[in-house]
Design an enzyme around this catalytic site. Structure first.
Site, short mmCIF file in Angstrom:
data_model
loop_
_atom_site.label_atom_id
_atom_site.label_comp_id
_atom_site.label_asym_id
_atom_site.label_seq_id
_atom_site.Cartn_x
_atom_site.Cartn_y
_atom_site.Cartn_z
N HIS A 1 -39.48 -12.98 23.16
CA HIS A 1 -40.75 -12.28 23.45
C HIS A 1 -40.42 -10.96 24.14
CE1 HIS A 1 -45.08 -11.98 24.14
NE2 HIS A 1 -44.77 -11.46 25.33
N CYS B 1 -12.68 43.77 34.23
CA CYS B 1 -12.50 42.93 35.41
C CYS B 1 -11.04 42.77 35.80
CB CYS B 1 -13.16 41.57 35.20
SG CYS B 1 -12.69 40.78 33.65
N ASP C 1 -47.16 -18.30 24.58
CA ASP C 1 -46.11 -17.66 25.37
C ASP C 1 -46.06 -18.21 26.79
OD1 ASP C 1 -45.71 -16.05 23.12
OD2 ASP C 1 -47.06 -14.50 23.85
#
Length: 902
Positions: free
Chosen positions: A106, A707, A142
């Site tokens: 379930h 850089c 259930d």
């Protein structure tokens, strides 16, 4: 054990197969009758295995069990009934017959959500935890004793499908097998279900799925996702019944601007936007719906609600017609009850179910060279004719979702007609900034305005990050294979190569780069970078690690290298496209998504790059580009809680600020490539001609806006004067001029503010007593031109000996003959450590010096020789982390350790 499996579906098939693999004997399978000529997957698999299969249309008549059914069941001698998923009512005469009884799966944590629509109600109620229960069947609904439960977290945007696929299906199969194992071992518990907290909800049907608008946005979202895909949450609006799918509460950065859709009963009208349909709860909070099903059954993107039907059907090529017929054959196999598949044949009205959607997607993948459709694509094009049109558009790479309207600025330059986007690029579209704010980008060659560029605001950053986050978590980018990701990056590199003259011309126009250098380096190395990292995509691997075993069991530990998520990349103005490529290529190869902030003064190649990503087929939202100020855009990226990594190239001062913001916000990963004052040591035993040539390049390459430029040259005393004389001779030969002129060696500085700083830098050098041998002045012509400059007699304490100029300024100092260790001490007496260089014919001396220099890169008898395969990055206050090479990938990956016990 002898087991009877009673049920249906792929879930039932998987449980059946795993039970057989465990060594159990499945003596019979009871499943549903064939529907429209199609057998259920469970029954189909069992028949192939030679297991008896029974397809009873019913088990009882007039309240009594059918004797024939009981007889056939009892003849099997089952010791346990396993009901993985069963839609039929099974009589207690069957349930209680076996020695061990019956167990049922379930999909909720009983006693919560008893009933047939448990997954739906888990979501509708907004449960934070979900899971499944395996229980002993009894005569209640259930209510039987509990055998086993497993729980999981419910994610905010989970639907029935995602929750089922992520947890309930795979873990449920394992759970059923584990339950049977416990029964076989005599260890299975029987725990009475508590009635405290028990709930029962009925089956969700279309008529009960109407949306109640008098509730908060979160409750409306839960209702929509709890009814997605079946039966579908609906409302009346626009004169028809509309069903909503694919809802989310993730609306960060979304602005409800678009066309209103009045909805009876809603507090505010919905708003159809480019992102989808924005809806409002009675708390005025927003939710977003991405798909809408019209009353006639057609599913459309919610963003297309007010657009007319597309009547522009594609005309198929001969090859595409062959593909269409092959796909028609797949439809026939999936829909056996349909005699002929016509263009009007509807997939779902012809009997297809959700399992058939998966099958169709897989068949198309096999027929179309690995094309990966989404399940959503099938729901969006349910008739065969529409499906083929969608398929062909995707195969051509020009599906409607990929189209983008671009407002170009056009200029005739360099014998080309440049077509330059100038808006923000967010979520695969070029859009205006919030409030339509713009700024001027300037041509440094003459100081003229090139065009107006959209100026991103904080709200635009939020939109871009939201688009990148959605693309990472829900989009195609994270679902395609690493090899397919590499194929897209290869395609992007090819497009960049096809447009290299245009890109180099824009770089010359916007950044003042000398065209020939831009073609080779700015653009050429960008192309190489994307090709290099495209090849890495399917080679990012983890490892297996031997660890101490948990005896008598054993362990296996492995590592996975995963993408980080949304990355922010902030790039400088000296190499606009190349710096973007160095970081973005590695970032994308690792599987991340990205928001890029180009330098405010040089945005145009980044925006042209954005256009090429669309043509390459990079999915929407993967790449976003926001021209704007660092104080707004860069700061918000550093602070944003959904950004997980910042890659920055720029000044040390700003890098420190970014690092602090990243720490204070969400402890972002950071990589920083910062300032430099790179020493170049030239020994008397060098090849002097080469040293002069490379020394010139080390300083004046790219106008000194580099850089790793040699910020200070140390020249051995015995060759000092000769070196200076040769350098000055070479400087006087340099041609200063228009960067688009093929004979130009030296173009304009990038922008006016930088030119002013260079003038101040040189003035300070003169004031402190350095000898200005040549240059030091602005060139008397329009634009931002500065003379190549040479200083000598520079002492260690002087400002120009310690600070970076970032311009065409050569700073030369002497060192005593043969005094290697002293010059090394002077070279390392800086807080920077980006690059360095040495010229000597003595290999031992070169290796000794390279060992002692405190810099991330050491060049020996060369300079500026970077390569996409070699890692690049600095030491000390020049930053940390690497661009390029395999090492760069680690900046955009995280390592996860997984340990198994078996």
């Amino acid at each position: 054990m002898k087991i009877a499996v009673i049920g249906q579906s792929l879930f039932g098939q998987e449980v059946y197969s795993h039970l057989r693999e465990e060594g159990h004997e499945v003596v019979g399978v009871f499943t549903v009758p064939d529907k429209d000529g199609k057998a259920d997957p469970l029954g189909l698999k069992a028949e192939k295995d030679g297991v008896p299969v029974f397809k009873f249309p019913r088990w009882r008549a007039k309240g009594q069990v059918l004797p024939d059914v009981v007889a056939k069941y009892q003849a099997l001698g089952a010791e346990l009934n396993v009901l993985p998923f069963c839609s039929q009512f099974i009589p207690m005469e069957i349930i209680g017959a076996p020695r061990h009884g019956s167990i049922i799966y379930h999909p909720s944590l009983l006693p919560r959500h008893r009933g047939a629509s448990a997954i739906h109600w888990t979501l509708i109620h907004g449960d934070k935890k979900g899971g499944f229960t395996i229980f002993w069947a009894d005569d209640g609904l259930d209510t039987g004793d509990l055998l086993l439960q497993k729980e999981c977290e419910i994610l905010p945007d989970d639907t029935v499908t995602t929750l089922y696929n992520r947890f309930l299906f795979p873990e449920g199969v394992k759970g059923m097998v584990q339950a049977v194992r416990l029964i076989a071992e005599g260890k299975a518990p029987r725990l009475p279900q508590p009635e405290d907290g028990a709930t029962y909800e009925g089956i969700q049907k279309k008529e009960t799925a109407r949306i109640n608008w008098d509730q908060p946005a979160e409750a409306i979202h839960n209702w929509i996702r709890g009814n997605d895909k079946v039966p579908g949450a609906w409302t009346e609006a626009g004169g028809q019944k509309l069903t909503f799918f694919n809802s989310t509460l993730n609306t960060a950065g979304l602005v409800p601007e678009g066309e209103d859709l009045p909805i009876p009963g809603a507090r505010r009208p919905g708003v159809v936007t480019k992102a989808g349909l924005i809806l409002f709860g009675n708390d005025d909070q927003m939710l977003l719906v991405k798909n809408v099903q019209l009353e006639d059954g057609r599913m459309i993107p919610a963003s297309h609600f007010f657009k007319g039907a597309d009547s522009s059907a594609l005309e198929l090529t001969e090859e595409e017609l062959v593909t269409a017929e092959a796909v028609r054959g797949a439809w026939k196999r999936i829909l056996p009850s349909i005699l002929e598949v016509e263009d009007s044949t509807d997939f779902f009205k012809s009997g297809a179910a959700s399992v058939d959607v998966v099958r169709l997607v897989e068949e198309v993948k096999e027929l179309c060279d690995g094309l990966e459709l989404e399940n959503e694509d099938v729901y969006m094009a349910t008739t065969f004719g529409d499906f083929i049109q969608l398929l062909v558009r995707k195969l051509r790479g020009d599906d409607k979702e990929g189209e983008c309207v671009i407002d170009y600025v056009e200029k005739a330059v360099n014998k080309l007609t440049l077509r330059m986007p100038h808006q923000l690029f967010i979520g695969g579209a070029f859009v205006d900034a919030e409030g339509a704010k713009t700024y001027e980008t300037i041509n440094p060659t003459d100081g003229s305005v090139i065009c107006q560029v959209s100026l991103a605001q904080v709200s635009d950053v939020d939109k871009a990050v939201a688009a990148a986050k959605d693309a990472f978590e829900n989009g195609l980018w994270g679902k395609i294979s690493a090899r397919d990701r590499g194929r897209l990056l290869y395609r992007l590199a090819e497009l960049m190569e096809q447009h290299q003259e245009e890109l180099a011309t824009i770089e010359a126009l916007d950044a003042g780069a000398v065209y020939t250098l831009a073609l080779k380096t700015h653009v050429g190395m960008s192309i190489q970078t994307f090709r290099y990292f495209a090849g890495w995509c399917d080679k990012i691997q983890g490892s297996t690690i031997p660890i101490n075993q948990a005896r008598p069991n054993r362990n296996l530990t492995l590592t996975k290298r995963e993408p980080i998520g949304v990355c922010g990349i902030v790039i400088p103005w000296n190499y606009p496209l190349m710096m973007l490529s160095w970081k973005t290529a590695a970032c994308l190869a690792a599987g991340n998504t990205v928001v890029i902030k180009p330098a405010q003064v040089t945005p145009l190649t980044a925006l042209k790059f954005a256009e090429l990503t669309l043509k390459a087929g990079i999915p929407k939202g993967v790449i976003n580009i926001l021209p704007g100020s660092g104080s707004l855009v860069g700061q918000r990226l550093s602070d944003h809680p959904d950004v997980r990594k910042i890659g920055f190239t720029g000044s040390t001062e700003v890098g420190k600020h970014i690092m602090k913001s990243c720490a204070m916000s969400n402890v972002k990963k950071v990589s920083l490539e910062l300032g430099g004052k790179s020493p170049l040591i030239i020994f008397a035993d060098c090849d002097l001609s080469k040293a002069v040539q490379m020394g010139m390049s080390s300083v004046f390459f790219n106008k000194g806006e580099n850089c790793i430029a040699a910020g200070r040259l140390f020249v051995e005393d015995s060759i000092h004067d000769q070196f200076v004389q040769k350098v000055v001779e070479e400087v006087r030969k340099m041609k200063i001029g228009d960067p688009l002129d093929r004979g130009t060696n030296h173009g304009p500085q990038n922008h006016q503010a930088h030119l002013r700083k260079l003038l101040e830098y040189c003035q300070r050098g003169v004031e402190e007593g350095a000898t200005l041998v040549c240059g030091g002045n602005q060139v008397p012509r329009p634009g931002f031109f500065f003379e190549p400059t040479v200083f000598t007699d520079v002492q260690d304490h002087m400002f120009i000996a310690r600070e970076e100029s970032f311009g065409p300024v050569m700073v030369i100092s002497r060192f005593a003959n043969g005094d290697v260790d002293t010059v090394l001490t002077r070279a390392n007496a800086t807080e920077f450590g980006l690059a360095s260089g040495v010229f000597t014919r003595d290999v031992s001396k070169a290796l000794y010096v390279s060992d002692k220099l405190e810099a991330g890169t050491v060049f020996i008898n060369t300079y500026n020789k970077t390569d996409v395969a070699a890692p690049f990055g600095g030491f000390k206050q020049s930053g940390f982390g690497k661009d390029l090479g395999e090492a760069a990938l680690s900046e955009y990956l995280r390592v996860k350790t997984v340990t198994f016990e078996y």
